[in-house]
Design a protein around this motif. Structure first.
Motif, PDB file in Angstrom:
ATOM      1  N   SER A  41       0.925  -1.287   0.132  1.00  0.00           N
ATOM      2  CA  SER A  41       0.168   0.012  -0.095  1.00  0.00           C
ATOM      3  C   SER A  41       0.786   1.271   0.018  1.00  0.00           C
ATOM      4  CB  SER A  41      -0.883  -0.001   1.023  1.00  0.00           C
ATOM      5  OG  SER A  41      -1.642  -1.302   1.313  1.00  0.00           O
ATOM      6  N   THR A  42       1.767   1.524   1.066  1.00  0.00           N
ATOM      7  CA  THR A  42       2.465   2.904   1.113  1.00  0.00           C
ATOM      8  C   THR A  42       3.349   3.065   0.156  1.00  0.00           C
ATOM      9  OG1 THR A  42       2.200   2.330   3.690  1.00  0.00           O
ATOM     10  CG2 THR A  42       3.834   4.145   2.913  1.00  0.00           C
ATOM     11  N   THR A  43       4.106   1.776  -0.221  1.00  0.00           N
ATOM     12  CA  THR A  43       5.327   2.315  -1.034  1.00  0.00           C
ATOM     13  C   THR A  43       4.585   2.345  -2.742  1.00  0.00           C
ATOM     14  OG1 THR A  43       6.848   0.954   0.046  1.00  0.00           O
ATOM     15  CG2 THR A  43       7.414   1.116  -2.394  1.00  0.00           C
ATOM     16  N   PRO A  44       3.650   1.725  -3.059  1.00  0.00           N
ATOM     17  CA  PRO A  44       3.279   2.218  -4.382  1.00  0.00           C
ATOM     18  C   PRO A  44       2.372   3.394  -4.476  1.00  0.00           C
ATOM     19  CG  PRO A  44       2.044  -0.130  -3.305  1.00  0.00           C
ATOM     20  CD  PRO A  44       3.211   0.310  -2.564  1.00  0.00           C
ATOM     21  N   ALA A  45       1.668   3.592  -3.285  1.00  0.00           N
ATOM     22  CA  ALA A  45       0.995   5.097  -3.206  1.00  0.00           C
ATOM     23  C   ALA A  45       1.897   5.777  -3.385  1.00  0.00           C
ATOM     24  CB  ALA A  45       0.194   4.984  -2.030  1.00  0.00           C
ATOM     25  N   ARG A  46       2.949   5.891  -2.637  1.00  0.00           N
ATOM     26  CA  ARG A  46       4.101   7.142  -2.571  1.00  0.00           C
ATOM     27  C   ARG A  46       4.745   7.123  -4.201  1.00  0.00           C
ATOM     28  NH1 ARG A  46       6.927   5.654   1.247  1.00  0.00           N
ATOM     29  NH2 ARG A  46       8.548   4.191   0.226  1.00  0.00           N
ATOM     30  N   LEU A  47       4.913   5.921  -4.536  1.00  0.00           N
ATOM     31  CA  LEU A  47       5.506   6.187  -6.015  1.00  0.00           C
ATOM     32  C   LEU A  47       4.489   6.374  -7.250  1.00  0.00           C
ATOM     33  CD1 LEU A  47       8.042   4.820  -7.904  1.00  0.00           C
ATOM     34  CD2 LEU A  47       6.359   2.842  -8.577  1.00  0.00           C
ATOM     35  N   LEU A  48       3.495   6.525  -6.977  1.00  0.00           N
ATOM     36  CA  LEU A  48       2.278   7.216  -7.806  1.00  0.00           C
ATOM     37  C   LEU A  48       1.996   8.477  -7.533  1.00  0.00           C
ATOM     38  CD1 LEU A  48      -0.147   3.862  -8.074  1.00  0.00           C
ATOM     39  CD2 LEU A  48       1.487   4.823  -9.967  1.00  0.00           C
ATOM     40  N   GLY A  49       2.628   9.098  -6.545  1.00  0.00           N
ATOM     41  CA  GLY A  49       2.424  10.429  -5.918  1.00  0.00           C
ATOM     42  C   GLY A  49       0.949  10.457  -5.519  1.00  0.00           C
ATOM     43  N   LEU A  50       0.510   9.444  -4.858  1.00  0.00           N
ATOM     44  CA  LEU A  50      -0.851   9.431  -4.130  1.00  0.00           C
ATOM     45  C   LEU A  50      -0.786   9.146  -2.567  1.00  0.00           C
ATOM     46  CD1 LEU A  50      -2.561   7.047  -6.761  1.00  0.00           C
ATOM     47  CD2 LEU A  50      -2.678   9.733  -6.731  1.00  0.00           C
ATOM     48  N   ALA A  51       0.117   9.518  -2.117  1.00  0.00           N
ATOM     49  CA  ALA A  51       0.383   9.324  -0.669  1.00  0.00           C
ATOM     50  C   ALA A  51      -0.305  10.473   0.136  1.00  0.00           C
ATOM     51  CB  ALA A  51       1.969   9.397  -0.272  1.00  0.00           C
ATOM     52  N   ASP A  52      -0.702  11.507  -0.602  1.00  0.00           N
ATOM     53  CA  ASP A  52      -1.479  12.538   0.463  1.00  0.00           C
ATOM     54  C   ASP A  52      -3.025  11.853   0.529  1.00  0.00           C
ATOM     55  OD1 ASP A  52       0.466  13.937   0.624  1.00  0.00           O
ATOM     56  OD2 ASP A  52      -0.090  15.386  -0.958  1.00  0.00           O
ATOM     57  N   ILE A  84      -5.778   9.903   9.393  1.00  0.00           N
ATOM     58  CA  ILE A  84      -7.016  11.006   9.555  1.00  0.00           C
ATOM     59  C   ILE A  84      -7.018  11.684   8.155  1.00  0.00           C
ATOM     60  CG2 ILE A  84      -8.162  12.805  10.355  1.00  0.00           C
ATOM     61  CD1 ILE A  84      -6.933  11.723  13.389  1.00  0.00           C
ATOM     62  N   GLY A  85      -7.951  11.828   7.643  1.00  0.00           N
ATOM     63  CA  GLY A  85      -8.121  12.859   6.306  1.00  0.00           C
ATOM     64  C   GLY A  85      -7.895  12.098   4.841  1.00  0.00           C
ATOM     65  N   LYS A  86      -7.280  10.888   5.101  1.00  0.00           N
ATOM     66  CA  LYS A  86      -6.948  10.004   3.810  1.00  0.00           C
ATOM     67  C   LYS A  86      -8.271   9.268   3.452  1.00  0.00           C
ATOM     68  CE  LYS A  86      -2.049   9.726   4.078  1.00  0.00           C
ATOM     69  NZ  LYS A  86      -0.946   8.598   3.666  1.00  0.00           N
ATOM     70  N   LEU A  87      -8.309   8.836   2.315  1.00  0.00           N
ATOM     71  CA  LEU A  87      -9.544   8.113   1.848  1.00  0.00           C
ATOM     72  C   LEU A  87      -9.557   6.857   2.445  1.00  0.00           C
ATOM     73  CD1 LEU A  87      -9.243   8.389  -2.166  1.00  0.00           C
ATOM     74  CD2 LEU A  87     -10.987   9.292  -0.795  1.00  0.00           C
ATOM     75  N   ALA A  88     -10.991   6.467   2.819  1.00  0.00           N
ATOM     76  CA  ALA A  88     -11.474   5.396   3.573  1.00  0.00           C
ATOM     77  C   ALA A  88     -11.201   3.941   2.598  1.00  0.00           C
ATOM     78  CB  ALA A  88     -12.614   5.368   4.382  1.00  0.00           C
ATOM     79  N   ASP A  89     -10.143   3.744   2.406  1.00  0.00           N
ATOM     80  CA  ASP A  89      -9.930   2.720   1.570  1.00  0.00           C
ATOM     81  C   ASP A  89      -8.996   1.539   2.488  1.00  0.00           C
ATOM     82  OD1 ASP A  89     -10.521   3.859  -0.504  1.00  0.00           O
ATOM     83  OD2 ASP A  89      -8.401   3.877  -1.714  1.00  0.00           O
ATOM     84  N   LEU A  90     -10.035   0.307   3.023  1.00  0.00           N
ATOM     85  CA  LEU A  90      -9.666  -0.525   3.914  1.00  0.00           C
ATOM     86  C   LEU A  90      -9.768  -1.887   3.624  1.00  0.00           C
ATOM     87  CD1 LEU A  90     -12.032   1.241   6.891  1.00  0.00           C
ATOM     88  CD2 LEU A  90      -9.446   1.819   6.212  1.00  0.00           C
ATOM     89  N   VAL A  91      -9.073  -2.778   4.104  1.00  0.00           N
ATOM     90  CA  VAL A  91      -9.075  -4.237   3.960  1.00  0.00           C
ATOM     91  C   VAL A  91      -9.201  -4.833   5.501  1.00  0.00           C
ATOM     92  CG1 VAL A  91      -7.700  -6.400   3.275  1.00  0.00           C
ATOM     93  CG2 VAL A  91      -7.787  -4.234   1.991  1.00  0.00           C
ATOM     94  N   VAL A  92     -10.249  -5.781   5.648  1.00  0.00           N
ATOM     95  CA  VAL A  92     -10.149  -6.289   7.015  1.00  0.00           C
ATOM     96  C   VAL A  92      -9.979  -7.742   6.817  1.00  0.00           C
ATOM     97  CG1 VAL A  92     -11.966  -6.777   8.701  1.00  0.00           C
ATOM     98  CG2 VAL A  92     -12.278  -4.632   7.352  1.00  0.00           C
ATOM     99  N   VAL A  93      -8.921  -8.290   7.620  1.00  0.00           N
ATOM    100  CA  VAL A  93      -8.753  -9.758   7.477  1.00  0.00           C
ATOM    101  C   VAL A  93      -8.904 -10.355   8.983  1.00  0.00           C
ATOM    102  CG1 VAL A  93      -7.239  -9.289   5.587  1.00  0.00           C
ATOM    103  CG2 VAL A  93      -6.391  -9.259   7.966  1.00  0.00           C
TER     104      VAL A  93
END
Length: 396
Positions: free
Chosen positions: A340-351, A358-367
């Motif tokens: 999640s974190t590394t590919p998001a940063r690479l794409l420039g989407l880490a914000d 808090i403040g980020k999109l609620a994209d969640l995976v529950v396992v």
């Protein structure tokens, strides 16, 4: 894409183990308002709308490299197939998807890019990755050799332009004529240049990195192995902190010790776990198209019918997450970082994505905390997968 198990403007999840950037915490309360994470609180006793005791919540997965799923291919150039592929991976936890093409005639790949661009504009996809045709004939794997082209900057630019501003990454072999010039051009355009399907040597790979290449396409696969006097591209890509390395952790493409070597050298902050999945992901064995080729899937392994090459994977990122922890002994934080974190940063989407903050999109995976089996998926504050536990919610 947005068929929901439930939709709620406000929902609070309580009791779960949360994988946060600061570490793993037990029993904190995560509140979602609309499409965003509104609060993460600890130490309270206030119940939530959903009691997730016994479950673990991680950020939604981000796949940089995926060709299809659910029996559908992004290289088909058919919007309905692309939607089915994206939906299949969403239901396995991939909340952000880059659609990968495969080698074909330049004009046909450009047509596919135009179709995929519409889905980026609709919010289904996060961008387009061109894998081929600018790759080495000697390392082409499941790409048709007769359709390969040298990475002439004009041809590379034609595909980038066809994506209407949504090209995120181009994989190429930098040793081919025009390769280094194309890397420089892509860097100037803000498109990721990835080294892959290559016969490049160590010095040429270093030149490509200095020219602006920042990704290794499925490191170790479709490139020369490490030799003690000819380290080749693998060592150059692993040792440079500017490079993010893709790894396919399906138990087929890489031996666990090789994956461990990559993590020991680059760390989770530079490893992006990908699927490289083709249309058979989420499906059974059988014959499936991959661009202009046919792929035989047997016992979950995708191969060209003649057995000459692995042809992508049938992997989904929930399985990659599970395997990374249970087989490869990554921590939950390391696995979440690479998925999640590394590919998001690479794409420039880490914000907006990649971590539970808090403040980020609620994209969640529950396992399930014990088995790490997938239980539910939330994208942009909407449940898109889950059993009856997630079917009815009440306002906070």
């Amino acid at each position: 894409m947005e068929t929901n198990v439930s939709v709620a403007e406000h929902i609070a999840l309580a009791g779960a183990r949360l994988v946060l950037p600061v570490g793993v915490v037990e029993g904190d309360r995560l509140a979602v308002e609309g499409s965003r994470i509104a609060a993460i609180t600890s130490g309270g006793t206030e119940p939530g709308d959903l009691d997730l005791t016994g479950y673990t919540v991680v950020p939604g997965f981000v796949d940089l490299h995926v060709h299809g799923g659910g029996g559908a291919s992004y290289a088909s150039g058919i919007a309905e197939e692309a939607l089915r592929a994206a939906r299949t991976h969403l239901e396995h936890g991939t909340t952000t998807t880059i659609a990968s093409t495969v080698t074909g005639e330049i004009d046909e790949v450009a047509r596919q890019a135009a179709v995929l661009s519409e889905l980026v504009e609709d919010g289904v996809l996060a961008g387009i990755h061109f894998e081929g045709p600018f790759i080495s004939p000697g390392r082409c794997g499941a790409h048709r050799a007769d359709l390969l082209r040298d990475p002439d900057p004009a041809l590379v630019r034609k595909l980038v332009d066809a994506a209407r501003g949504h090209a995120r990454m181009v994989t190429l072999a930098p040793e081919l004529p025009g390769g280094l010039d194309s890397v420089r051009m892509l860097a100037d355009l803000g498109v990721i240049a990835a080294v892959g399907h290559t016969d490049s040597d160590y010095p040429t790979t270093l030149e490509a990195i200095d020219a602006g290449a920042t990704v290794a396409t499925h490191l170790f696969n479709a490139m020369p192995a490490i030799a003690h006097r000819a380290p080749g591209p693998i060592v150059a890509l692993l040792e440079d902190e500017r490079v993010t390395v893709e790894l396919i952790n399906d138990g087929v493409h890489l031996h666990p010790s090789v994956l461990g070597l990559a993590y020991g050298t680059a760390g989770a902050s530079r490893v992006a776990l990908i699927t490289d999945a083709m249309g058979a992901a989420g499906m059974g064995d059988g014959l499936y198209p991959l661009g202009p080729l046919q792929v035989q899937v047997k016992d979950g392994v995708a191969m060209l019918p003649d057995g000459s090459s692995i042809a992508g994977s049938t992997l989904t990122l929930d399985r990659a997450f599970q395997r990374s922890v249970q087989v490869d002994n990554l921590t939950l934080n390391q696995a979440a970082e690479s998925l999640s974190t590394t590919p998001a940063r690479l794409l420039g989407l880490a914000d907006s994505i990649g971590t539970l903050e808090i403040g980020k999109l609620a994209d969640l995976v529950v396992v399930d905390s014990g088995t790490l089996d997938l239980v539910a998926v939330m994208r942009h504050g909407r449940w898109v997968l889950g059993d009856e536990k997630f079917a009815v919610v009440r306002p906070v």
